[in-house]
Design an enzyme around this catalytic site. Structure first.
Site, PDB file in Angstrom:
ATOM      1  CB  CYS A   2      -0.863   0.013   1.249  1.00  0.00           C
ATOM      2  SG  CYS A   2      -1.713  -1.551   1.507  1.00  0.00           S
ATOM      3  NE  ARG A  27       5.434   2.259  -2.087  1.00  0.00           N
ATOM      4  CZ  ARG A  27       6.159   1.591  -1.203  1.00  0.00           C
ATOM      5  NH1 ARG A  27       5.596   0.803  -0.328  1.00  0.00           N
ATOM      6  NH2 ARG A  27       7.471   1.736  -1.171  1.00  0.00           N
ATOM      7  CD1 TRP A  72      -2.602  -5.276  -4.892  1.00  0.00           C
ATOM      8  CD2 TRP A  72      -2.014  -6.430  -3.067  1.00  0.00           C
ATOM      9  NE1 TRP A  72      -2.501  -6.601  -5.246  1.00  0.00           N
ATOM     10  CE2 TRP A  72      -2.139  -7.331  -4.145  1.00  0.00           C
ATOM     11  CE3 TRP A  72      -1.667  -6.934  -1.821  1.00  0.00           C
ATOM     12  CZ2 TRP A  72      -1.912  -8.698  -4.026  1.00  0.00           C
ATOM     13  CZ3 TRP A  72      -1.443  -8.306  -1.686  1.00  0.00           C
ATOM     14  CH2 TRP A  72      -1.562  -9.172  -2.785  1.00  0.00           C
ATOM     15  CG  ASN A  98       2.743  -0.907   3.200  1.00  0.00           C
ATOM     16  OD1 ASN A  98       2.176  -1.943   2.894  1.00  0.00           O
ATOM     17  ND2 ASN A  98       3.838  -0.489   2.602  1.00  0.00           N
ATOM     18  N   GLY A  99       1.705  -3.152   5.510  1.00  0.00           N
ATOM     19  CA  GLY A  99       2.354  -4.285   6.165  1.00  0.00           C
ATOM     20  C   GLY A  99       1.314  -5.323   6.539  1.00  0.00           C
ATOM     21  CD  GLU A 479       9.746 -11.239 -18.185  1.00  0.00           C
ATOM     22  OE1 GLU A 479       9.775 -11.869 -17.122  1.00  0.00           O
ATOM     23  OE2 GLU A 479       9.341 -10.080 -18.261  1.00  0.00           O
ATOM     24  CE  LYS A 483       6.045  -9.306 -18.239  1.00  0.00           C
ATOM     25  NZ  LYS A 483       7.200  -8.907 -17.507  1.00  0.00           N
ATOM     26  CD  GLU A 486       3.035  -9.121 -15.296  1.00  0.00           C
ATOM     27  OE1 GLU A 486       2.891  -8.716 -14.142  1.00  0.00           O
ATOM     28  OE2 GLU A 486       4.115  -9.069 -15.897  1.00  0.00           O
ATOM     29  CG  HIS A 502      11.001 -34.926 -17.449  1.00  0.00           C
ATOM     30  ND1 HIS A 502      11.482 -36.173 -17.142  1.00  0.00           N
ATOM     31  CD2 HIS A 502      11.890 -34.369 -18.291  1.00  0.00           C
ATOM     32  CE1 HIS A 502      12.644 -36.353 -17.766  1.00  0.00           C
ATOM     33  NE2 HIS A 502      12.905 -35.263 -18.476  1.00  0.00           N
ATOM     34  CE  LYS A 601       6.703  -1.287 -12.736  1.00  0.00           C
ATOM     35  NZ  LYS A 601       6.928  -2.370 -13.725  1.00  0.00           N
TER      36      LYS A 601
END
Ligand code: M6R
Length: 606
Positions: A2, A27, A72, A98-99, A479, A483, A486, A502, A601
């Site tokens: 946040c 954030r 968030w 935040n946390g 990657e 992309k 997300e 496998h 982000k």
């Protein structure tokens, strides 16, 4: 995950808070709120982005003290009730946080017994009411109330509180979550990062873990350590670069950032590698490298993928063993680290909670730490011995693109430096000439964007995707899959080519296409076998191939042709079509490309 912003002083607070929230939206952007003090406490909050909150705010709030938050969600869905700021049971305290408070359920039960009831589902309300309870018991002394409460708390927090009875005051504290203060002649700012306030001031305080700081418009600043002992504050002065959230000429930040890559890479390739602002040659890191026995690379998400490329390059050309670790696993698995280790933390933002914590663990074990970072003055910038910057400019799109290619370039240049120190001079030449010539090839990939867009429309409504690559382009496959998932919400998995047999091959059928990265010469024959195995099972294959690779073209359903470049830099080229492919697929599916659902982000909680 946040963003916190606050101010007390002689300025009107409304615009400072809104401007700060907009800068902190990276954030989290699921809900936002502000609280002001203008004789009484007033809280306004809203689910959704900051722009929605702004619509609710009266143009003139007439207050010079306030705190605000962009969220968030960790505990409880994004809603007005769960949005911050929260008001305590007594109505005397309002807090943003935040946390994560890990023992919130136990504290909540304790408080329910004392008569508290809870209106939100958040751990923040639990922490606030714990402080509120102590505040009432000790006659409205917030410092004592916070010290007593923190004894009972497990978890991380950065928080700011305003009090009904103290109109010009904000009290802050942090533990394992970043929070900074800015000071100017008008008053005091508090924020999750300096860029939220750097338009107003160049004087900053970086509180240490457990510090409690009282910023009072009339009485000035007072700081206390976690035992309540008064302490001196160090003020650092510097001019922080301004953020540039401008995407003129582009529809999205992600699009702009993809197109910026050739220029950024060319600038990096043609500049001197700086470590701690000095030329890398003759830098004290170069001396330290002589006694390094092992390198550990830490990162999350895309930065971790770049780290894998770093491992391949460094082990091959420098012959130092390299571990690449998810920061989140490293920090909790009791790793063996000692003073002969170089620990490289890769992070675009420098604010990723797990990377910060893992880096700190390495520091405590005596390792030399190097940050490969985009955001200067970020927490990791302050927490590492050495820094190499990406110089990629602000990356605003949640999906990392230009930071990734810049990370690969800086890791390649670091490889060249290390190889030189270890006496492998030819690598320096190979890497630097390959990098110097790469930007034209990157431009050529962008020139083919229309074809990639057409291909995207063929596959946009597929539900699943497999991405395969080998060697230096195994991270490219990871990657590419990241992309796609997300920003377009398509399930995608990245695998090393040989691993497909496998397990994942069981998924293959006509409706489960595979995107194969076929650009590096070393792994090409093996990848061709993998393609044949997929085709034998009616799987559709799209291949990223070098422009003259006609034989591969015959084997697959669709191709994306890219210019042929030396293997050592091929991940820079082969990732670009994957970025574009994900971008176009997301557009066709109507997704929010720059701010995808459920993401932020920067992941600032663990
Ligand atoms: O700021 P960081 O590089 O530390 O961020 C790490 C990841 O959160 C980030 O790369 C994330 O995976 C991106 N959204 C990927 O596009």
């Amino acid at each position: 995950m946040c963003g916190i912003i606050g101010y007390t002083g002689s300025r009107q607070v409304r615009d400072i808070l809104i401007d700060g929230l907009l800068k902190l939206e990276y954030r989290g952007y699921d809900s936002a709120g502000i609280a002001i003090h203008n004789g009484s406490l007033r809280v306004i909050k809203s689910p959704g982005k900051v722009s929605k909150l702004v619509e609710l705010l009266p143009p003139n709030l007439d207050s010079t003290t306030g705190i605000a938050h962009t969220r968030w969600a960790t505990h409880g869905e994004p809603s007005e009730i769960n949005a911050h700021p929260h008001t305590s049971g007594s109505g005397k305290l309002v807090m943003v946080h935040n946390g994560i408070i890990e023992n919130a359920p136990a504290i909540e039960s304790y408080l329910v017994e004392k008569g508290y009831s809870f209106i939100s589902e958040t751990d923040t309300e639990v922490l606030l009411n714990l402080i509120d309870n102590e505040y009432e018991l000790c006659g409205g002394d917030l410092l004592s109330a916070m010290l007593k409460s923190f004894e009972k708390i497990e978890g991380s927090y950065a928080l700011a509180i305003i009090e009904k009875g103290r109109p010009g005051r904000i009290t802050i504290c942090r533990k394992d979550s970043p929070l900074i203060m800015g000071i100017d002649d008008t008053g005091y700012f508090v924020a999750s990062d300096i860029y939220a306030v750097s338009d107003y001031t160049g004087r900053f305080i970086f509180p240490e873990n457990n510090d409690i700081i009282i910023a009072d418009r009339e009485l000035g600043l007072k700081a206390y350590d976690g035992n309540g002992k008064e302490k001196e504050l160090k003020i650092s002065s510097f001019t922080a670069r301004k953020k540039n959230p401008d995407r003129t000429g582009y529809n999205h930040f992600m699009e702009k950032e993809i197109y910026e890559q050739p220029h950024i890479i060319s600038e990096l390739a043609n500049s001197i590698l700086f470590i701690n602002g000095q030329s890398a040659c003759g830098n004290s890191l170069a001396e330290i490298i002589q006694r390094i026995r092992r390198i550990t690379i830490l990162g999350c998400g895309t930065s971790w993928h770049a780290g894998l490329i770093g491992k391949y390059l460094i082990e091959k050309h420098v012959r130092i063993p390299v571990n690449v670790e998810y920061a989140s696993e490293f920090r909790y698995r009791d790793p063996v680290i000692d003073p002969e280790d170089l620990v490289i933390s890769i992070s675009q933002s420098g604010e990723t909670a797990d990377t910060i914590a893992a880096n700190r663990l390495a520091l405590e074990a005596g390792a030399i730490t190097l940050g490969i970072l985009n955001v200067k003055n970020s927490t990791l910038d302050r927490d590492t011995h050495f820094q190499i910057y990406l110089e990629a400019g602000d990356e605003i799109g949640v999906a990392s693109t230009k930071a990734y290619t810049a990370q690969i370039v800086q890791l390649s240049r670091l490889t060249a430096l290390l190889a030189g120190i270890k006496g492998n001079g030819s690598t320096i030449g190979d890497i630097s000439s390959a990098l110097k010539n790469i930007s034209g090839s990157m431009q050529q990939v962008l020139a083919g964007a229309e074809k990639i867009s057409a291909l995207a429309s063929k596959y946009a409504f597929t539900n699943n995707f497999l991405f395969l690559g080998r060697g230096l382009n195994f991270p490219t496959a990871l990657e590419g899959a990241l992309k796609l998932k997300e920003i377009s919400y398509i399930h995608a998995e990245g695998y090393p080519g040989a691993e497909m047999k496998h397990g994942p091959i069981a998924l293959i059928d006509f409706n489960f296409p595979t995107l194969v990265v076929l650009t590096d010469s070393e792994s090409r024959p093996k990848m061709i076998s993998n393609i044949k195995e997929i085709k034998a099972r009616r799987g559709r294959v799209i291949a990223i191939i070098n422009e003259n690779d006609e034989s591969a073209e015959q084997l697959v359903d669709d191709v994306i042709k890219v210019p042929s470049v030396p293997d050592i830099v091929s991940p820079l080229i082969s990732v670009m079509p994957l970025q574009l492919f994900a971008y176009y697929v997301a557009l066709l599916r109507g997704c929010n490309v720059d701010q995808p659902r459920n993401l932020a982000k920067s992941v600032t909680v663990e």
